[in-house]
Design a protein around this motif. Structure first.
Motif, mmCIF file in Angstrom:
data_model
loop_
_atom_site.group_PDB
_atom_site.id
_atom_site.type_symbol
_atom_site.label_atom_id
_atom_site.label_comp_id
_atom_site.label_asym_id
_atom_site.label_seq_id
_atom_site.Cartn_x
_atom_site.Cartn_y
_atom_site.Cartn_z
ATOM 1 N N ASN A 12 0.792 -1.239 0.000
ATOM 2 C CA ASN A 12 0.000 0.000 0.000
ATOM 3 C C ASN A 12 0.819 1.281 0.000
ATOM 4 O O ASN A 12 0.328 2.332 0.393
ATOM 5 N N GLU A 13 2.056 1.207 -0.431
ATOM 6 C CA GLU A 13 2.922 2.378 -0.527
ATOM 7 C C GLU A 13 3.587 2.388 -1.901
ATOM 8 O O GLU A 13 3.885 1.328 -2.460
ATOM 9 N N VAL A 14 3.858 3.586 -2.417
ATOM 10 C CA VAL A 14 4.653 3.697 -3.628
ATOM 11 C C VAL A 14 6.114 3.717 -3.206
ATOM 12 O O VAL A 14 6.529 4.543 -2.386
ATOM 13 N N GLU A 15 6.872 2.770 -3.726
ATOM 14 C CA GLU A 15 8.291 2.629 -3.389
ATOM 15 C C GLU A 15 9.147 3.017 -4.587
ATOM 16 O O GLU A 15 8.717 2.884 -5.737
ATOM 17 N N THR A 16 10.352 3.458 -4.316
ATOM 18 C CA THR A 16 11.346 3.727 -5.348
ATOM 19 C C THR A 16 12.633 3.033 -4.928
ATOM 20 O O THR A 16 13.049 3.138 -3.771
ATOM 21 N N ALA A 17 13.241 2.306 -5.860
ATOM 22 C CA ALA A 17 14.457 1.566 -5.534
ATOM 23 C C ALA A 17 15.392 1.531 -6.735
ATOM 24 O O ALA A 17 14.954 1.654 -7.880
ATOM 25 N N GLN A 18 16.658 1.358 -6.455
ATOM 26 C CA GLN A 18 17.651 1.133 -7.499
ATOM 27 C C GLN A 18 17.789 -0.377 -7.657
ATOM 28 O O GLN A 18 17.948 -1.106 -6.667
ATOM 29 N N GLU A 19 17.697 -0.844 -8.898
ATOM 30 C CA GLU A 19 17.786 -2.273 -9.155
ATOM 31 C C GLU A 19 18.634 -2.542 -10.392
ATOM 32 O O GLU A 19 18.862 -1.657 -11.210
ATOM 33 N N TRP A 20 19.071 -3.792 -10.520
ATOM 34 C CA TRP A 20 19.772 -4.275 -11.695
ATOM 35 C C TRP A 20 18.859 -5.270 -12.380
ATOM 36 O O TRP A 20 18.316 -6.170 -11.741
ATOM 37 N N ARG A 21 18.659 -5.104 -13.687
ATOM 38 C CA ARG A 21 17.829 -6.028 -14.460
ATOM 39 C C ARG A 21 18.722 -7.155 -14.970
ATOM 40 O O ARG A 21 19.784 -6.908 -15.539
ATOM 41 N N ILE A 22 18.269 -8.384 -14.777
ATOM 42 C CA ILE A 22 19.004 -9.563 -15.214
ATOM 43 C C ILE A 22 18.179 -10.236 -16.308
ATOM 44 O O ILE A 22 17.022 -10.579 -16.089
ATOM 45 N N SER A 23 18.782 -10.401 -17.483
ATOM 46 C CA SER A 23 18.102 -11.029 -18.621
ATOM 47 C C SER A 23 18.811 -12.336 -18.965
ATOM 48 O O SER A 23 19.995 -12.338 -19.297
ATOM 49 N N TYR A 24 18.074 -13.424 -18.861
ATOM 50 C CA TYR A 24 18.609 -14.762 -19.131
ATOM 51 C C TYR A 24 18.222 -15.198 -20.530
ATOM 52 O O TYR A 24 17.045 -15.150 -20.884
#
Length: 108
Positions: free
Chosen positions: A48-60
């Protein structure tokens, strides 16, 4: 059709974990190769919250034959409660590359 090529994707909030998830899948022959994208910004609803995060996308890069095993493996290894898991069909490409993906994901 057996051995169709797919790209399966997930994200994670730590570069070292991204590298570990990439290497483990390749070493296990669950993916022929993996791309890790530079940090991206993710904005999403969570509890129930809008979150913001730094992420790394992994493509297999893998096949439909190996996809169930890759998904089960990732489910065990991924630390998120609900990791992103999507698959994208590969509808074309060089025959040499597509054959390489099949060859590298076939168990000996």
């Amino acid at each position: 059709m057996a051995n169709e090529i797919v790209i399966a994707q997930t994200t994670i909030d730590n570069e070292d974990q991204a590298r570990a998830l990439a290497r483990g899948a390749v070493e296990s022959k669950l993916a022929a190769g993996v791309h890790i994208d530079a940090p991206i910004t993710a904005v999403y609803w969570w509890k129930n919250e809008v979150e913001t995060a730094q992420e790394w996308r992994i493509s297999y890069m893998t096949t439909t034959d190996r996809l169930p095993q890759l998904e089960a493996w990732l489910s065990e290894k991924h630390p998120y409660d609900v990791p992103q898991w999507i698959t994208l069909p590969v509808t074309g490409g060089s025959e040499a590359y597509l054959s390489w993906v099949v060859e590298e994901t076939t168990r000996d």
